[in-house]
Motif scaffolding. Structure first.
Motif, PDB file in Angstrom:
ATOM      1  N   VAL A 194      43.139  48.029  49.011  1.00  0.00           N
ATOM      2  CA  VAL A 194      42.127  47.423  48.140  1.00  0.00           C
ATOM      3  C   VAL A 194      42.196  45.902  48.221  1.00  0.00           C
ATOM      4  CG1 VAL A 194      41.245  47.199  45.794  1.00  0.00           C
ATOM      5  CG2 VAL A 194      42.124  49.396  46.570  1.00  0.00           C
ATOM      6  N   LEU A 195      43.406  45.361  48.282  1.00  0.00           N
ATOM      7  CA  LEU A 195      43.543  43.917  48.416  1.00  0.00           C
ATOM      8  C   LEU A 195      42.934  43.431  49.725  1.00  0.00           C
ATOM      9  CD1 LEU A 195      47.108  42.991  47.097  1.00  0.00           C
ATOM     10  CD2 LEU A 195      44.899  42.584  46.017  1.00  0.00           C
ATOM     11  N   GLN A 196      43.128  44.195  50.788  1.00  0.00           N
ATOM     12  CA  GLN A 196      42.530  43.847  52.076  1.00  0.00           C
ATOM     13  C   GLN A 196      41.011  43.854  51.971  1.00  0.00           C
ATOM     14  OE1 GLN A 196      44.212  46.157  55.347  1.00  0.00           O
ATOM     15  NE2 GLN A 196      46.141  46.321  54.247  1.00  0.00           N
ATOM     16  N   TRP A 197      40.471  44.865  51.286  1.00  0.00           N
ATOM     17  CA  TRP A 197      39.019  44.933  51.081  1.00  0.00           C
ATOM     18  C   TRP A 197      38.535  43.709  50.319  1.00  0.00           C
ATOM     19  CZ3 TRP A 197      36.942  45.056  46.117  1.00  0.00           C
ATOM     20  CH2 TRP A 197      35.541  45.148  46.066  1.00  0.00           C
ATOM     21  N   GLN A 198      39.227  43.384  49.236  1.00  0.00           N
ATOM     22  CA  GLN A 198      38.797  42.277  48.393  1.00  0.00           C
ATOM     23  C   GLN A 198      38.823  40.949  49.155  1.00  0.00           C
ATOM     24  OE1 GLN A 198      41.361  40.908  45.189  1.00  0.00           O
ATOM     25  NE2 GLN A 198      39.633  40.953  43.769  1.00  0.00           N
ATOM     26  N   SER A 199      39.814  40.765  50.017  1.00  0.00           N
ATOM     27  CA  SER A 199      39.960  39.498  50.732  1.00  0.00           C
ATOM     28  C   SER A 199      38.911  39.315  51.824  1.00  0.00           C
ATOM     29  CB  SER A 199      41.359  39.400  51.354  1.00  0.00           C
ATOM     30  OG  SER A 199      41.534  40.384  52.363  1.00  0.00           O
ATOM     31  N   THR A 200      38.274  40.410  52.244  1.00  0.00           N
ATOM     32  CA  THR A 200      37.278  40.329  53.315  1.00  0.00           C
ATOM     33  C   THR A 200      36.129  39.405  52.942  1.00  0.00           C
ATOM     34  OG1 THR A 200      37.810  42.572  54.036  1.00  0.00           O
ATOM     35  CG2 THR A 200      35.718  41.664  54.796  1.00  0.00           C
ATOM     36  N   ALA A 201      35.636  39.536  51.728  1.00  0.00           N
ATOM     37  CA  ALA A 201      34.522  38.691  51.274  1.00  0.00           C
ATOM     38  C   ALA A 201      34.865  37.970  49.979  1.00  0.00           C
ATOM     39  CB  ALA A 201      33.266  39.540  51.093  1.00  0.00           C
ATOM     40  N   GLU A 202      36.179  37.937  49.665  1.00  0.00           N
ATOM     41  CA  GLU A 202      36.639  37.338  48.414  1.00  0.00           C
ATOM     42  C   GLU A 202      35.839  37.875  47.228  1.00  0.00           C
ATOM     43  OE1 GLU A 202      36.711  33.098  48.769  1.00  0.00           O
ATOM     44  OE2 GLU A 202      38.248  33.126  50.323  1.00  0.00           O
ATOM     45  N   ASN A 203      35.695  39.205  47.214  1.00  0.00           N
ATOM     46  CA  ASN A 203      34.899  39.868  46.177  1.00  0.00           C
ATOM     47  C   ASN A 203      35.610  39.763  44.825  1.00  0.00           C
ATOM     48  OD1 ASN A 203      33.458  41.796  44.556  1.00  0.00           O
ATOM     49  ND2 ASN A 203      32.716  42.729  46.433  1.00  0.00           N
ATOM     50  N   GLN A 204      34.958  39.197  43.859  1.00  0.00           N
ATOM     51  CA  GLN A 204      35.550  38.981  42.545  1.00  0.00           C
ATOM     52  C   GLN A 204      34.758  39.685  41.437  1.00  0.00           C
ATOM     53  OE1 GLN A 204      38.462  37.388  42.174  1.00  0.00           O
ATOM     54  NE2 GLN A 204      38.549  37.024  44.362  1.00  0.00           N
ATOM     55  N   SER A 205      33.999  40.725  41.802  1.00  0.00           N
ATOM     56  CA  SER A 205      33.174  41.386  40.787  1.00  0.00           C
ATOM     57  C   SER A 205      34.021  42.083  39.726  1.00  0.00           C
ATOM     58  CB  SER A 205      32.215  42.393  41.440  1.00  0.00           C
ATOM     59  OG  SER A 205      32.934  43.379  42.150  1.00  0.00           O
ATOM     60  N   PHE A 206      35.228  42.514  40.093  1.00  0.00           N
ATOM     61  CA  PHE A 206      36.179  43.058  39.125  1.00  0.00           C
ATOM     62  C   PHE A 206      37.575  42.645  39.589  1.00  0.00           C
ATOM     63  CE2 PHE A 206      35.005  46.320  42.216  1.00  0.00           C
ATOM     64  CZ  PHE A 206      36.230  46.645  42.781  1.00  0.00           C
ATOM     65  N   SER A 207      38.549  42.769  38.709  1.00  0.00           N
ATOM     66  CA  SER A 207      39.905  42.306  39.011  1.00  0.00           C
ATOM     67  C   SER A 207      40.701  43.362  39.767  1.00  0.00           C
ATOM     68  CB  SER A 207      40.637  41.934  37.723  1.00  0.00           C
ATOM     69  OG  SER A 207      39.991  40.857  37.076  1.00  0.00           O
ATOM     70  N   VAL A 208      41.528  42.901  40.705  1.00  0.00           N
ATOM     71  CA  VAL A 208      42.375  43.790  41.507  1.00  0.00           C
ATOM     72  C   VAL A 208      43.802  43.262  41.488  1.00  0.00           C
ATOM     73  CG1 VAL A 208      42.849  44.736  43.798  1.00  0.00           C
ATOM     74  CG2 VAL A 208      40.475  44.426  43.052  1.00  0.00           C
ATOM     75  N   ILE A 209      44.760  44.161  41.251  1.00  0.00           N
ATOM     76  CA  ILE A 209      46.163  43.785  41.412  1.00  0.00           C
ATOM     77  C   ILE A 209      46.864  44.841  42.254  1.00  0.00           C
ATOM     78  CG2 ILE A 209      46.305  42.507  39.228  1.00  0.00           C
ATOM     79  CD1 ILE A 209      47.828  44.920  38.075  1.00  0.00           C
ATOM     80  N   HIS A 210      47.893  44.414  42.981  1.00  0.00           N
ATOM     81  CA  HIS A 210      48.680  45.335  43.804  1.00  0.00           C
ATOM     82  C   HIS A 210      49.959  45.656  43.051  1.00  0.00           C
ATOM     83  CE1 HIS A 210      50.815  46.243  47.850  1.00  0.00           C
ATOM     84  NE2 HIS A 210      50.160  47.297  47.418  1.00  0.00           N
ATOM     85  N   HIS A 211      50.170  46.936  42.736  1.00  0.00           N
ATOM     86  CA  HIS A 211      51.344  47.340  41.968  1.00  0.00           C
ATOM     87  C   HIS A 211      51.867  48.668  42.527  1.00  0.00           C
ATOM     88  CE1 HIS A 211      53.935  48.494  38.608  1.00  0.00           C
ATOM     89  NE2 HIS A 211      53.851  47.240  38.174  1.00  0.00           N
ATOM     90  N   PRO A 212      52.537  48.620  43.709  1.00  0.00           N
ATOM     91  CA  PRO A 212      53.016  49.850  44.343  1.00  0.00           C
ATOM     92  C   PRO A 212      54.360  50.332  43.801  1.00  0.00           C
ATOM     93  CG  PRO A 212      53.513  47.985  45.736  1.00  0.00           C
ATOM     94  CD  PRO A 212      52.805  47.428  44.519  1.00  0.00           C
ATOM     95  N   ARG A 213      54.503  50.284  42.493  1.00  0.00           N
ATOM     96  CA  ARG A 213      55.745  50.687  41.836  1.00  0.00           C
ATOM     97  C   ARG A 213      55.415  51.622  40.673  1.00  0.00           C
ATOM     98  NH1 ARG A 213      55.486  45.529  42.680  1.00  0.00           N
ATOM     99  NH2 ARG A 213      55.017  44.955  40.521  1.00  0.00           N
ATOM    100  N   PRO A 214      56.371  52.425  40.238  1.00  0.00           N
ATOM    101  CA  PRO A 214      56.110  53.341  39.122  1.00  0.00           C
ATOM    102  C   PRO A 214      55.563  52.612  37.900  1.00  0.00           C
ATOM    103  CG  PRO A 214      58.174  53.925  40.174  1.00  0.00           C
ATOM    104  CD  PRO A 214      57.727  52.632  40.807  1.00  0.00           C
ATOM    105  N   LEU A 215      54.676  53.281  37.195  1.00  0.00           N
ATOM    106  CA  LEU A 215      54.033  52.710  36.012  1.00  0.00           C
ATOM    107  C   LEU A 215      54.547  53.391  34.746  1.00  0.00           C
ATOM    108  CD1 LEU A 215      50.442  52.693  37.483  1.00  0.00           C
ATOM    109  CD2 LEU A 215      51.650  50.643  36.740  1.00  0.00           C
ATOM    110  N   SER A 216      54.559  52.648  33.673  1.00  0.00           N
ATOM    111  CA  SER A 216      54.923  53.191  32.363  1.00  0.00           C
ATOM    112  C   SER A 216      53.825  52.815  31.385  1.00  0.00           C
ATOM    113  CB  SER A 216      56.262  52.610  31.897  1.00  0.00           C
ATOM    114  OG  SER A 216      56.132  51.210  31.658  1.00  0.00           O
ATOM    115  N   ASP A 217      53.859  53.403  30.201  1.00  0.00           N
ATOM    116  CA  ASP A 217      52.863  53.065  29.186  1.00  0.00           C
ATOM    117  C   ASP A 217      52.935  51.575  28.845  1.00  0.00           C
ATOM    118  OD1 ASP A 217      51.743  55.604  28.889  1.00  0.00           O
ATOM    119  OD2 ASP A 217      53.270  56.229  27.451  1.00  0.00           O
ATOM    120  N   ALA A 218      54.159  51.049  28.794  1.00  0.00           N
ATOM    121  CA  ALA A 218      54.326  49.626  28.480  1.00  0.00           C
ATOM    122  C   ALA A 218      53.744  48.745  29.578  1.00  0.00           C
ATOM    123  CB  ALA A 218      55.807  49.310  28.282  1.00  0.00           C
ATOM    124  N   THR A 219      53.950  49.163  30.830  1.00  0.00           N
ATOM    125  CA  THR A 219      53.420  48.389  31.960  1.00  0.00           C
ATOM    126  C   THR A 219      51.899  48.394  31.951  1.00  0.00           C
ATOM    127  OG1 THR A 219      55.354  48.989  33.284  1.00  0.00           O
ATOM    128  CG2 THR A 219      53.455  48.101  34.465  1.00  0.00           C
TER     129      THR A 219
END
Length: 205
Positions: free
Chosen positions: A43-68
């Motif tokens: 998704v980050l690669q997609w976003q960087s292609t045209a610097e698309n900023q229509s919605f926010s993207v973050i890269h988080h390839p780690r386990p998620l918790s409710d707090a996170t």
């Protein structure tokens, strides 16, 4: 609402769906965060292609918790998670924080069979996460084929709700992703765009 797109099988279109669904939700006036949980960071690669900023993207390839999730989603109305094609701690954690798990499934017998382990994971996650709902989504459907028609009949035996909307195998999706755009931006009057809008309306009436 936290929406996750999960399937242990790669190539079913999770990232394409995550991008386009996020775009459709954003266009409905909801501040949207797309979490790219795949280590490859597609998704980050997609976003960087045209610097698309229509919605926010973050890269988080780690386990998620409710707090996170609570911390990451602060200030957002909607969260979409693009899960990697794997089985393990990361996927389990994504299901533990999600409100809705969308399982994209291709129309071939191999796609249908391979989705069973993902559905088993969802059933296990429901014991920990009582708010979790799951729905199957038929993807890469080729119009006017017997395989496309039979896919829904086969999935109905799984006992999980299926979206009425079906996502076709269309070149517009590929061209939009290559251009760094959602299909709603790239081809707003296309059948592909209509499918994404329809899917969004099923999720957020």
């Amino acid at each position: 609402m936290v929406i996750s797109l999960v399937n242990q099988k790669g190539g079913v279109g999770k990232t394409t769906l995550a991008v386009n669904l996020s775009s459709a939700i954003f266009r409905r006036g909801r501040k949207t965060l797309l979490i790219d949980a795949d280590p490859q960071g597609s998704v980050l690669q997609w976003q960087s292609t045209a610097e698309n900023q229509s919605f926010s993207v973050i890269h988080h390839p780690r386990p998620l918790s409710d707090a996170t999730i609570k911390s990451l989603s602060k200030g957002f109305d909607q969260v979409v998670i693009d899960a990697p094609p794997a089985i393990g701690e990361l996927i389990s954690s994504i299901l533990d924080v999600a409100d809705l798990a969308i399982v994209p499934v291709g129309p071939s017998p191999l796609d249908l069979w391979s989705s069973k382990e993902t559905l088993s994971l969802i059933q296990q996650a429901r014991k920990r996460n009582r708010k979790l709902k799951a729905k199957l989504l038929i993807c890469r459907r080729i119009a006017r084929t017997r395989v496309g028609r039979e896919a829904r009949e086969a999935l109905e035996t799984y006992g999980i709700e299926i979206f009425k909307t079906e996502i076709g195998q269309r070149v517009a999706y590929v061209e939009a992703m290559t251009s760094g755009l959602s299909v709603l931006e790239y081809a707003p009057h296309s059948e592909a765009a209509a499918e994404i809008v329809s899917l969004c309306e099923e999720i957020i009436p």
